[in-house]
Design an enzyme around this catalytic site. Structure first.
Site, PDB file in Angstrom:
ATOM      1  N   LYS A   1       1.357  -0.927   0.279  1.00  0.00           N
ATOM      2  CA  LYS A   1      -0.179   0.389  -0.225  1.00  0.00           C
ATOM      3  C   LYS A   1       0.770   0.951   0.211  1.00  0.00           C
ATOM      4  O   LYS A   1       0.751   2.232  -0.849  1.00  0.00           O
ATOM      5  CB  LYS A   1      -1.027   0.152   1.678  1.00  0.00           C
ATOM      6  CG  LYS A   1      -1.149   1.326   1.445  1.00  0.00           C
ATOM      7  CD  LYS A   1      -2.685   1.140   3.111  1.00  0.00           C
ATOM      8  CE  LYS A   1      -1.521   1.552   4.432  1.00  0.00           C
ATOM      9  NZ  LYS A   1      -1.401   2.781   4.264  1.00  0.00           N
ATOM     10  N   ASN A   2       1.978   1.136   0.998  1.00  0.00           N
ATOM     11  CA  ASN A   2       2.589   2.563   1.404  1.00  0.00           C
ATOM     12  C   ASN A   2       3.676   2.957  -0.275  1.00  0.00           C
ATOM     13  O   ASN A   2       4.373   3.491  -0.277  1.00  0.00           O
ATOM     14  CB  ASN A   2       3.454   2.566   2.621  1.00  0.00           C
ATOM     15  CG  ASN A   2       2.576   2.444   3.491  1.00  0.00           C
ATOM     16  OD1 ASN A   2       1.720   2.816   3.716  1.00  0.00           O
ATOM     17  ND2 ASN A   2       2.572   2.185   4.825  1.00  0.00           N
TER      18      ASN A   2
ATOM     19  N   CYS B   1      -5.441   7.487   9.664  1.00  0.00           N
ATOM     20  CA  CYS B   1      -5.766   7.369  10.544  1.00  0.00           C
ATOM     21  C   CYS B   1      -5.320   8.171  12.413  1.00  0.00           C
ATOM     22  O   CYS B   1      -4.110   8.597  12.318  1.00  0.00           O
ATOM     23  CB  CYS B   1      -4.700   5.716  10.922  1.00  0.00           C
ATOM     24  SG  CYS B   1      -5.716   4.185   9.898  1.00  0.00           S
TER      25      CYS B   1
ATOM     26  N   ARG C   1      -0.823  14.768  13.390  1.00  0.00           N
ATOM     27  CA  ARG C   1       0.453  14.511  11.846  1.00  0.00           C
ATOM     28  C   ARG C   1       0.687  15.628  11.856  1.00  0.00           C
ATOM     29  O   ARG C   1      -0.166  16.055  10.159  1.00  0.00           O
ATOM     30  CB  ARG C   1      -0.049  13.426  12.017  1.00  0.00           C
ATOM     31  CG  ARG C   1      -0.355  11.604  12.451  1.00  0.00           C
ATOM     32  CD  ARG C   1      -0.826  10.106  11.364  1.00  0.00           C
ATOM     33  NE  ARG C   1      -0.319   9.910  10.482  1.00  0.00           N
ATOM     34  CZ  ARG C   1      -0.254   9.261   9.746  1.00  0.00           C
ATOM     35  NH1 ARG C   1      -1.670   8.650  10.088  1.00  0.00           N
ATOM     36  NH2 ARG C   1       0.472   8.387   9.133  1.00  0.00           N
TER      37      ARG C   1
ATOM     38  N   ASP D   1       4.414   0.004  11.895  1.00  0.00           N
ATOM     39  CA  ASP D   1       3.141  -0.358  11.453  1.00  0.00           C
ATOM     40  C   ASP D   1       3.062  -2.107  11.749  1.00  0.00           C
ATOM     41  O   ASP D   1       1.764  -1.853  11.990  1.00  0.00           O
ATOM     42  CB  ASP D   1       3.399  -0.208   9.653  1.00  0.00           C
ATOM     43  CG  ASP D   1       2.976   1.197   9.346  1.00  0.00           C
ATOM     44  OD1 ASP D   1       2.911   1.862  10.750  1.00  0.00           O
ATOM     45  OD2 ASP D   1       2.419   0.925   8.213  1.00  0.00           O
TER      46      ASP D   1
ATOM     47  N   ARG E   1      -8.602  -0.614   4.509  1.00  0.00           N
ATOM     48  CA  ARG E   1      -7.401   0.782   4.088  1.00  0.00           C
ATOM     49  C   ARG E   1      -6.473  -0.283   3.896  1.00  0.00           C
ATOM     50  O   ARG E   1      -5.370  -0.128   2.848  1.00  0.00           O
ATOM     51  CB  ARG E   1      -6.837   1.450   5.320  1.00  0.00           C
ATOM     52  CG  ARG E   1      -8.811   2.001   5.458  1.00  0.00           C
ATOM     53  CD  ARG E   1      -8.819   3.199   6.336  1.00  0.00           C
ATOM     54  NE  ARG E   1      -7.479   4.481   5.825  1.00  0.00           N
ATOM     55  CZ  ARG E   1      -6.292   5.308   6.381  1.00  0.00           C
ATOM     56  NH1 ARG E   1      -7.047   5.359   7.609  1.00  0.00           N
ATOM     57  NH2 ARG E   1      -5.483   5.822   6.173  1.00  0.00           N
TER      58      ARG E   1
HETATM   59  C1  UD1 Z   1       4.392   6.578   6.384  1.00  0.00           C
HETATM   60  C2  UD1 Z   1       3.532   5.293   6.126  1.00  0.00           C
HETATM   61  C3  UD1 Z   1       2.770   4.926   7.652  1.00  0.00           C
HETATM   62  C4  UD1 Z   1       3.865   5.073   8.541  1.00  0.00           C
HETATM   63  C5  UD1 Z   1       4.838   5.992   8.820  1.00  0.00           C
HETATM   64  C6  UD1 Z   1       6.375   6.102   9.453  1.00  0.00           C
HETATM   65  C7  UD1 Z   1       2.290   5.336   4.181  1.00  0.00           C
HETATM   66  C8  UD1 Z   1       0.970   5.953   2.920  1.00  0.00           C
HETATM   67  N1  UD1 Z   1       2.411   5.640   5.192  1.00  0.00           N
HETATM   68  O1  UD1 Z   1       3.610   7.820   6.850  1.00  0.00           O
HETATM   69  O2  UD1 Z   1       2.600   3.641   7.354  1.00  0.00           O
HETATM   70  O3  UD1 Z   1       3.365   4.258   9.761  1.00  0.00           O
HETATM   71  O4  UD1 Z   1       5.488   6.654   7.120  1.00  0.00           O
HETATM   72  O5  UD1 Z   1       7.243   5.210   8.941  1.00  0.00           O
HETATM   73  O6  UD1 Z   1       3.753   5.769   3.385  1.00  0.00           O
HETATM   74  N2  UD1 Z   1       5.474  14.646  11.346  1.00  0.00           N
HETATM   75  C9  UD1 Z   1       6.319  14.869  11.566  1.00  0.00           C
HETATM   76  N3  UD1 Z   1       5.963  16.520  11.143  1.00  0.00           N
HETATM   77  C10 UD1 Z   1       6.074  16.439   9.390  1.00  0.00           C
HETATM   78  C11 UD1 Z   1       6.321  14.961   9.239  1.00  0.00           C
HETATM   79  C12 UD1 Z   1       6.012  14.184   9.973  1.00  0.00           C
HETATM   80  O7  UD1 Z   1       6.574  15.643  12.607  1.00  0.00           O
HETATM   81  O8  UD1 Z   1       6.334  17.614   8.336  1.00  0.00           O
HETATM   82  C13 UD1 Z   1       5.943  13.437  12.131  1.00  0.00           C
HETATM   83  C14 UD1 Z   1       4.837  12.908  12.271  1.00  0.00           C
HETATM   84  O9  UD1 Z   1       4.093  13.130  12.858  1.00  0.00           O
HETATM   85  C15 UD1 Z   1       5.533  11.173  13.118  1.00  0.00           C
HETATM   86  C16 UD1 Z   1       6.492  10.416  12.361  1.00  0.00           C
HETATM   87  O10 UD1 Z   1       6.911  12.486  11.994  1.00  0.00           O
HETATM   88  O11 UD1 Z   1       5.746  11.257  14.142  1.00  0.00           O
HETATM   89  C17 UD1 Z   1       6.870  10.244  11.052  1.00  0.00           C
HETATM   90  O12 UD1 Z   1       5.698  10.319  10.262  1.00  0.00           O
HETATM   91  P1  UD1 Z   1       5.775  10.498   8.534  1.00  0.00           P
HETATM   92  O13 UD1 Z   1       7.085   9.761   8.355  1.00  0.00           O
HETATM   93  O14 UD1 Z   1       6.144  11.332   7.624  1.00  0.00           O
HETATM   94  O15 UD1 Z   1       4.918   9.502   8.568  1.00  0.00           O
HETATM   95  P2  UD1 Z   1       3.741   9.380   7.272  1.00  0.00           P
HETATM   96  O16 UD1 Z   1       4.554   9.723   5.943  1.00  0.00           O
HETATM   97  O17 UD1 Z   1       2.036   9.563   7.425  1.00  0.00           O
END
Ligand code: UD1
Length: 417
Positions: free
Chosen positions: A22-23, A116, A121, A306, A398
């Site tokens: 999915k990711n 989720c 986030r 995850d 999902r």
């Molecule tokens: C992606 C994955 C999700 C996985 C996560 C961490 C997809 C579609 N989803 O989510 O399944 O759990 O990576 O491996 O690929 N953060 C900030 N500011 C930002 C961006 C992120 O503070 O601008 C923080 C988030 O709140 C979180 C952490 O960084 O605590 C990780 O987030 P991120 O790596 O961005 O995860 P996603 O891309 O949302």
């Protein structure tokens, strides 16, 4: 509202194909927008989040054809540069369309994404990087309006945290930028590499380095290409957890062992026998699981956040104390209360969860509140005596393609109602 009804304590045996990731599928579908032409994406899992991406692409003007797990996207005619709030809210990954739209049209109007609820986030890292690349951003009441006046400019971006989504957005914005973009402390997840592989096959010039550096030389245009999505390592880990609590032996087909390098040792630690052979993995569960000891979730190549919920369900069946330290998301223990309802002994303090095992689990009604938490409840239901009903199957769908069918094929007693 769908639910799963399980009768636990059945041995799992047989073989199963692991779906595409999915990711990977979500950012690659967004990337098809940057391509001027037809992209053929194979091994796309059939999931509600993938459907949501297809809806966004259609809204923007792409023509989509589906043949089984292949999605063909023709993005020759992009008609819009906005994504309505109701489409944005369907999933967190909708934010990846920001970079793709900017590259393609120079303009993007979106609202804050849904997905989720794992705690706050924010997308500050995404926006900070885009601003550095010359994008003018206006934020008002949850809406984000981004515009490029004189082309996106390649530059050096040092990420404060290797965010997966921010790395993807920067790559998508930089792929046709003027000059070179260098991302340091970039996310290194296999799904990031898959996105780069797809873009490179479309004519992009992206190099992913060992040490978290990604170098993107902007090109003038991208052409269509064919690509096959990598296997889903989290779905593989979930099936492995299901086998571990069911004293069975199952072969997973279509996995990439190196993507599971932080996951396989945890299963071995617990006493499972794990053998890999090419793209196959066979897991044999012991009669009694040993504790998983200490698991810290970390960015790749560390243990993936995850996989934490399904492995926590497994840890309830393991002899001894298992400790999880959740370092990625602030609020990723929502499944704990429901596992306790089934009989688990778990205490949580901040980012630390302590599981005392083994505990006899007894079937009950439980409610999922997020995708991987739902998977944890199914794994626990497989280990429980009697009937477990898992509500909130819409979360599961999902990310898991026909999980009930897959588990049934392996011998589980599970029905979707
Ligand atoms: C992606 C994955 C999700 C996985 C996560 C961490 C997809 C579609 N989803 O989510 O399944 O759990 O990576 O491996 O690929 N953060 C900030 N500011 C930002 C961006 C992120 O503070 O601008 C923080 C988030 O709140 C979180 C952490 O960084 O605590 C990780 O987030 P991120 O790596 O961005 O995860 P996603 O891309 O949302």
């Amino acid at each position: 509202m769908y639910r799963y009804v399980l009768e636990g304590r059945k041995e799992l045996r047989g073989e199963i194909n692991i779906q595409g990731a999915k990711n990977s599928a979500l950012p690659i579908l967004a990337a098809t927008l940057v391509v001027n032409g037809e992209s053929v994406i194979h091994n796309c899992p059939v999931l509600t989040d993938v459907e949501a991406s297809v809806r966004i692409l259609r809204y923007l003007g792409c023509r989509i054809k589906r043949e089984g797990t292949t999605i063909i996207v023709d993005s020759s005619n992009i008609l819009r540069d906005d994504i309505p709030a109701e489409l944005m809210r369907e999933m967190r990954s909708s934010v990846i369309f920001l970079g793709a739209l900017l590259s393609r049209t120079g303009h993007a109007r979106i609202s804050l994404p849904g997905g989720c609820d794992l705690g706050p986030r924010p997308i500050d890292l995404h926006l900070k990087a885009l601003r550095k690349m010359g994008v003018v951003i206006n934020e008002f009441r949850g809406n984000i309006d981004c515009m490029v006046t004189d082309g996106i400019e390649g530059c050096q971006v040092a990420l404060g945290f290797p965010s997966v989504g921010a790395t993807e957005n920067i790559i998508l914005s930089a792929v046709m930028a003027k000059g070179t973009t260098i991302i340091t402390n970039a996310a290194a997840e296999p799904e990031i590499v898959d996105l780069c592989d797809f873009l490179n096959s479309c004519g992009a010039k992206i190099t992913t380095g060992e040490s978290g550096t990604i170098i993107i030389d902007g090109v003038d245009s991208l052409h269509g290409a064919q690509h096959s999505i990598i296997p889903d390592r989290i779905v593989a880990a979930t099936y492995m957890s299901a086998v571990a609590v069911s004293t069975g032996r199952v072969t997973l087909h279509n996995i990439i062992p190196s993507h599971l390098s932080s996951i396989i040792p945890v299963f071995e630690e617990s006493g499972c026998n794990v053998q890999t052979n090419g793209l196959d993995l066979t897991i044999t569960a012991p009669r009694k699981l040993r504790s998983l000891r200490l698991i810290r979730t970390m960015p790749y190549p560390g243990f993936p956040t995850d996989a934490q919920p399904p492995l926590m369900a497994m840890a309830t069946q393991a002899d001894g104390t298992t400790v999880f330290v959740e370092n990625i998301f602030e609020n990723r223990y929502k499944h704990v209360g429901e596992l306790i309802r089934l009989g688990a002994k778990i205490s949580v303090e901040g980012k630390v969860a302590v599981i005392e095992g083994p505990t006899e689990l007894y079937g009950a009604d439980v409610y999922a509140q997020d995708l991987r938490g739902a998977a944890a409840l199914v794994v626990a239901g497989l280990a429980a005596e009697g009937k477990t009903t898992v509500y909130g199957v819409e979360y599961l769908e999902r990310g898991y393609e026909e999980f009930d069918v897959g588990l049934s094929l392996l011998g589980a007693s599970i029905r979707k109602i």
